[in-house]
Design a protein around this motif. Structure first.
Motif, PDB file in Angstrom:
ATOM      1  N   ASN A 165       9.466  22.345  -6.347  1.00 49.10           N
ATOM      2  CA  ASN A 165      10.488  21.549  -5.647  1.00 49.10           C
ATOM      3  C   ASN A 165      11.280  20.701  -6.638  1.00 49.10           C
ATOM      4  OD1 ASN A 165       9.710  22.549  -3.158  1.00 49.10           O
ATOM      5  ND2 ASN A 165       8.572  20.729  -2.536  1.00 49.10           N
ATOM      6  N   THR A 214      17.963  14.329   0.780  1.00 48.70           N
ATOM      7  CA  THR A 214      17.537  15.724   0.628  1.00 48.70           C
ATOM      8  C   THR A 214      18.464  16.692   1.364  1.00 48.70           C
ATOM      9  OG1 THR A 214      15.255  15.019   0.327  1.00 48.70           O
ATOM     10  CG2 THR A 214      15.587  17.278   1.135  1.00 48.70           C
ATOM     11  N   SER A 251      12.770  12.971  -0.077  1.00 52.73           N
ATOM     12  CA  SER A 251      11.778  13.797   0.629  1.00 52.73           C
ATOM     13  C   SER A 251      11.571  15.181   0.026  1.00 52.73           C
ATOM     14  CB  SER A 251      12.197  13.971   2.091  1.00 52.73           C
ATOM     15  OG  SER A 251      12.309  12.736   2.732  1.00 52.73           O
ATOM     16  N   PHE A 252      12.557  15.671  -0.731  1.00 52.18           N
ATOM     17  CA  PHE A 252      12.489  17.050  -1.250  1.00 52.18           C
ATOM     18  C   PHE A 252      11.183  17.342  -1.973  1.00 52.18           C
ATOM     19  CE2 PHE A 252      12.750  16.532  -5.807  1.00 52.18           C
ATOM     20  CZ  PHE A 252      13.131  15.200  -5.904  1.00 52.18           C
ATOM     21  N   MET A 293       8.663  17.402   1.289  1.00 50.74           N
ATOM     22  CA  MET A 293       9.209  17.914   2.550  1.00 50.74           C
ATOM     23  C   MET A 293       8.317  17.574   3.749  1.00 50.74           C
ATOM     24  SD  MET A 293      12.164  19.191   1.987  1.00 50.74           S
ATOM     25  CE  MET A 293      12.673  20.411   3.200  1.00 50.74           C
ATOM     26  N   ASP A 294       8.767  17.960   4.938  1.00 49.16           N
ATOM     27  CA  ASP A 294       7.998  17.790   6.179  1.00 49.16           C
ATOM     28  C   ASP A 294       8.555  18.799   7.177  1.00 49.16           C
ATOM     29  OD1 ASP A 294      10.408  16.554   7.135  1.00 49.16           O
ATOM     30  OD2 ASP A 294       9.693  14.584   6.543  1.00 49.16           O
ATOM     31  N   TYR A 305      12.353  18.104   8.249  1.00 46.46           N
ATOM     32  CA  TYR A 305      13.350  18.537   7.255  1.00 46.46           C
ATOM     33  C   TYR A 305      13.402  20.064   7.152  1.00 46.46           C
ATOM     34  CZ  TYR A 305      15.973  15.108   4.583  1.00 46.46           C
ATOM     35  OH  TYR A 305      16.919  14.221   4.187  1.00 46.46           O
ATOM     36  N   ARG A 306      12.221  20.710   7.146  1.00 52.86           N
ATOM     37  CA  ARG A 306      12.197  22.177   7.052  1.00 52.86           C
ATOM     38  C   ARG A 306      12.947  22.806   8.220  1.00 52.86           C
ATOM     39  NH1 ARG A 306       6.981  24.389   9.121  1.00 52.86           N
ATOM     40  NH2 ARG A 306       8.204  23.888  10.971  1.00 52.86           N
ATOM     41  N   ARG A 330      13.989  26.396   3.986  1.00 53.35           N
ATOM     42  CA  ARG A 330      12.805  26.447   3.136  1.00 53.35           C
ATOM     43  C   ARG A 330      13.123  26.501   1.654  1.00 53.35           C
ATOM     44  NH1 ARG A 330       8.213  28.072   6.431  1.00 53.35           N
ATOM     45  NH2 ARG A 330       8.960  28.255   8.567  1.00 53.35           N
ATOM     46  N   ASN A 341       6.999  22.880   1.805  1.00 51.61           N
ATOM     47  CA  ASN A 341       6.083  21.813   2.241  1.00 51.61           C
ATOM     48  C   ASN A 341       4.905  21.796   1.267  1.00 51.61           C
ATOM     49  OD1 ASN A 341       7.217  22.887   5.263  1.00 51.61           O
ATOM     50  ND2 ASN A 341       7.143  20.701   4.885  1.00 51.61           N
TER      51      ASN A 341
END
Ligand code: PLP
Length: 367
Positions: free
Chosen positions: A28, A225, A244-245, A248-249, A252-253, A258, A262
């Protein structure tokens, strides 16, 4: 008492535990840097997500220059960890906080903050003067670019605030911040990009207005992000603030896809089996935040999770093999920042073996 150590297998961890897949996290970080560094924009990641100076250092080693924090109390922890170039992205208001800012700034003069009111500016200036601090603190005008949270109105009101700031000898105006938080989770990519460009037009327009009136606006900072890639190529934007990138969560996904994986999950254990297709795990409201929906069981297609109070949650699954008491389950958080704030440590692993253990050093630092 068992204390996890690097080299231990993930299986040996007690639960619930917050675990990080290092391969995915590093990918990431590399993806963000590869995407944004060639644009020439400065990457100042937001540490409101990780709350960790160790992770800040990894981001800086990968190409970031400086970091953001949301709160003064986060800044206090992060500078202790050796990161000096910090932008506090929330307004500093009230005598106790202004006094803390002065003390922080006395020892860490690279700390910067944002301002959206003349009162806020005057209070910081007066406190610095009273403390006998000579050098001015660097500040940015916080601009409302549509989120309608904080931020002065673009155009003339921002110009008036800039004039006020420049009349104060202990403040040095260096830029403008305009965070378009309301756009980060828009599912339609084109809509997100178009609305982001409109917000960037407002932000750079006000930066231009301030420059026309003689203000030295070096920094124009924005982005999260969901929008950093658009902000980074918008003429006049100098800096982006994604946070958050890195982990992730699901929220966001579901919104942005993708491209980033995550990389963080909460490892839980099945502690009870109330009936067919149902399993109760030891992770509830105190382990997984719920403001953005419920967490998702990883690698259990068709399974859903519902919290059952503070300490419990139920996984339900109509098809597929039954979970058994003692089984381990990984839960993907729905909202990463408030979930991290519930845990003491990150257990970072590669191929099932713990490699590093990082404290969530600024956990609970909300002041
Ligand atoms: C001012 C500011 N900048 C940047 C971010 C980072 O956003 P994200 O975690 O969505 O990347 C946030 C998040 O709330 C923020 O408040």
């Amino acid at each position: 008492m068992y204390k996890p150590q690097p080299g231990d297998r993930l299986d040996s961890l007690d639960t619930p535990s917050m675990i990080v897949d290092l391969d995915l996290m590093e990918a990431n970080i590399a993806k963000l840097m590869n995407q944004l560094l060639p644009t020439g924009v400065n990457i100042r990641p937001h540490l409101k997500t990780t709350k960790s100076p160790i992770l800040a250092r990894k981001l800086i080693e990968a190409g970031a220059r400086g970091c953001c924090v949301a709160k003064l109390s986060e800044a206090e922890v992060i500078v202790e960890g050796g990161i000096e170039d910090l932008l506090i992205t929330c307004e500093i208001i009230g005598a106790p906080k202004v006094a803390r800012l002065v003390e922080l700034f006395r020892h860490h003069p690279q700390v910067k903050t944002v301002i959206d009111s003349p009162q806020g500016a005057t209070a910081i200036d007066a406190a610095l003067a009273q403390a006998g601090i000579e050098n001015p603190i660097q500040v940015l005008v916080d601009l409302n670019v549509g989120q309608n949270r904080t931020g002065v109105t673009p155009g003339e009101p921002a110009l008036a605030l800039a004039r006020h700031i420049s009349s104060l000898s202990h403040l040095k105006l260096i830029g403008v911040q305009g965070y378009e938080g309301h756009l980060q989770h828009l599912h339609d990519r084109r809509e997100r990009e178009e609305k982001c460009r409109a917000a960037m037009t407002v932000l750079t327009g006000t930066a231009g207005l301030l420059r026309q009136h003689g203000f030295n606006i070096e920094t124009v900072t924005t982005g999260g992000t969901g929008t950093a890639e658009f902000c980074a190529t918008f003429p006049g934007i100098t800096e982006v603030q994604p946070g958050s990138f890195i982990f992730m969560d699901t929220d966001y996904r579901n919104a942005v896809g993708r491209f980033f994986s995550n990389s963080l999950t909460i490892l839980a254990t099945v502690i009870s089996k109330p009936g067919p297709g149902r399993a109760v795990i030891d992770a509830g409201l105190k382990s997984l935040s719920t403001d953005s929906g419920f967490a998702e069981p990883k690698d259990l297609p068709g399974a859903g999770y519902v919290p059952n109070g503070d300490e419990h949650g139920t996984i339900s699954r109509e098809d597929g093999p039954e979970l058994a008491i003692g089984d381990r389950v990984e839960m993907i958080p729905s909202h990463i920042d408030p979930t991290i704030n519930l845990h003491d440590f990150y257990y970072a692993y590669r191929k099932g073996v713990i490699e590093e253990i990082w404290p969530v050093a600024a956990r609970g630092k909300v002041q």
